[in-house]
Design an enzyme around this catalytic site. Structure first.
Site, short mmCIF file in Angstrom:
data_model
loop_
_atom_site.label_atom_id
_atom_site.label_comp_id
_atom_site.label_asym_id
_atom_site.label_seq_id
_atom_site.Cartn_x
_atom_site.Cartn_y
_atom_site.Cartn_z
N TYR A 47 -33.75 -2.44 -20.19
CA TYR A 47 -32.41 -2.69 -19.64
C TYR A 47 -32.07 -4.18 -19.75
O TYR A 47 -30.99 -4.56 -20.21
CB TYR A 47 -32.36 -2.24 -18.18
CG TYR A 47 -31.01 -2.42 -17.52
CD1 TYR A 47 -29.97 -1.53 -17.78
CD2 TYR A 47 -30.78 -3.46 -16.63
CE1 TYR A 47 -28.73 -1.68 -17.17
CE2 TYR A 47 -29.55 -3.62 -16.02
CZ TYR A 47 -28.53 -2.73 -16.29
OH TYR A 47 -27.31 -2.89 -15.68
N ASP B 236 -6.52 10.62 -18.60
CA ASP B 236 -7.14 11.72 -19.33
C ASP B 236 -8.63 11.48 -19.37
O ASP B 236 -9.09 10.33 -19.37
CB ASP B 236 -6.59 11.81 -20.76
CG ASP B 236 -5.13 12.19 -20.81
OD1 ASP B 236 -4.83 13.38 -20.70
OD2 ASP B 236 -4.29 11.27 -20.95
N VAL B 237 -9.41 12.55 -19.43
CA VAL B 237 -10.85 12.40 -19.49
C VAL B 237 -11.43 13.50 -20.35
O VAL B 237 -10.98 14.65 -20.30
CB VAL B 237 -11.48 12.41 -18.08
CG1 VAL B 237 -11.19 13.72 -17.36
CG2 VAL B 237 -12.97 12.15 -18.16
N LYS C 66 -29.11 -5.57 -22.18
CA LYS C 66 -27.95 -6.21 -21.56
C LYS C 66 -27.79 -7.66 -22.04
O LYS C 66 -26.66 -8.14 -22.21
CB LYS C 66 -28.05 -6.16 -20.03
CG LYS C 66 -27.80 -4.77 -19.45
CD LYS C 66 -26.41 -4.25 -19.83
CE LYS C 66 -26.08 -2.94 -19.14
NZ LYS C 66 -24.72 -2.45 -19.48
N SER D 34 -24.92 -7.36 -17.58
CA SER D 34 -25.61 -7.43 -16.29
C SER D 34 -26.31 -8.78 -16.17
O SER D 34 -26.76 -9.36 -17.17
CB SER D 34 -26.64 -6.31 -16.17
OG SER D 34 -27.49 -6.49 -15.04
N ASN E 243 -18.39 0.55 -20.47
CA ASN E 243 -18.98 0.51 -19.15
C ASN E 243 -20.30 1.27 -19.04
O ASN E 243 -21.04 1.12 -18.08
CB ASN E 243 -17.97 1.08 -18.13
CG ASN E 243 -18.59 1.35 -16.79
OD1 ASN E 243 -18.95 0.42 -16.07
ND2 ASN E 243 -18.74 2.62 -16.43
N ALA F 209 -33.35 -6.45 -21.75
CA ALA F 209 -33.22 -6.88 -23.14
C ALA F 209 -31.91 -6.41 -23.76
O ALA F 209 -31.22 -7.15 -24.46
CB ALA F 209 -34.40 -6.35 -23.96
N GLY G 36 -17.68 6.00 -19.45
CA GLY G 36 -18.45 6.16 -18.21
C GLY G 36 -17.61 6.09 -16.96
O GLY G 36 -17.93 5.34 -16.04
#
Length: 285
Positions: free
Chosen positions: A179, A80-81, A183, A165, A113, A181, A23
């Site tokens: 989200y 690199d991506v 995290k 988070s 991430n 739960a 990400g």
């Protein structure tokens, strides 16, 4: 981030290491000044420490924009991506294969991430949205660790940093049950796995950001504030005891510290909260 990071600490042991970062693009407007997404800022901070960054994003254009921005600020950066769906086991296997092929079989640092928040509680959230949240926020962490931990175990060295988070610790002012739960699960996944790998030379820790002022706020405002960006920003600032949201640089600093086998050599299975005191407060909304 051109001016605010001039005095960042440098960890010499990181130079030459290989980091796999998921990400690395960013949601929201393509701001080309100081505003960076968390993954982009993490990649920049690692590159400034001489780390070779192999990144991925579902949006290849966004990932390539991060690569260009980093190379403009760090001329000797190795970045690199590729485009990867981190909820797919075959795509993750290809990502890891490309990274190790590029860098002689090594992965020294893994930063999970990727994450996404969708609005809703258990009664009104559809099963499809719930499942998608579990996949992107939690399954992705499992898939990357499943593929990378054996490499680190063979090396007898490695650092994994999972981005969780504070929403996994407390309610933070908006309904996002999936989200929150997932995290919470990421944090516990990290703590559990850290114990399993503690005698194998591999450390795992989680960074728990609070309310961060990143380009993603534009997207979140559309979901939770009917597009009232300015009002949403003001509300988020007011929720934090320090009076303002943090930045992606605050998250990046925590990740880089935990990635260092010198600075954080005895730190594993921990959660590092980066939230301006929010979880210590009574929860102003």
């Amino acid at each position: 981030m051109s001016s605010q990071d001039s005095d960042l600490p440098i960890y010499p042991d990181l130079r030459g290491k290989v980091a796999l970062v998921t990400g690395i693009g960013q949601d929201g407007p393509p701001d080309l000044t100081d505003n960076w997404g968390n993954g982009a800022a993490i990649s920049l901070a690692l590159a400034r420490n001489g780390v070779k960054v192999f990144g991925c994003d579902i949006n290849l254009q966004a990932g390539q924009r991060t690569k260009s921005r980093i190379e403009a600020l760090v001329p000797d950066a190795v970045v690199d991506v590729i485009s990867t769906d981190v909820t797919s086991s075959s795509a993750v296997a290809e990502l890891v294969e490309q990274c190790t092929h590029k860098h002689g079989g090594r992965i020294d640092i893994l930063v999970n991430n990727v994450g996404r928040s969708e609005k809703g509680g258990p009664a009104d959230m559809s099963e499809a949205v719930w499942d998608a949240q579990v996949d992107i926020n939690l399954k992705s962490v499992y898939l990357l660790c499943h593929a990378v931990l054996p490499i680190m175990e063979r090396q007898r060295s490695g650092a994994v940093v999972n981005i969780s988070s504070i929403a996994g610790l407390r309610y933070i002012g908006k309904p996002q049950v999936a989200y929150s739960a997932t995290k919470a699960a990421v944090t516990q996944f990290t703590k559990h796995t850290a114990v399993v790998y503690a005698d194998k030379g591999v450390r795992l820790n989680a960074v728990l950001p609070g309310l961060m002022f990143t380009p993603l706020v534009h997207t979140i405002a559309k979901k939770y504030a009917r597009g009232d960006y300015e009002g949403f920003v003001a509300t988020r600032h007011a929720q934090v005891p320090t009076g303002k949201m943090g930045t992606s640089l605050d998250v990046a600093n925590a990740v880089v510290f935990l990635s260092s086998n010198v600075a954080a050599r005895y730190v594993t299975g921990q959660k590092l909260v980066v939230d301006g005191g929010m979880i210590s407060s009574t929860g102003r909304t």
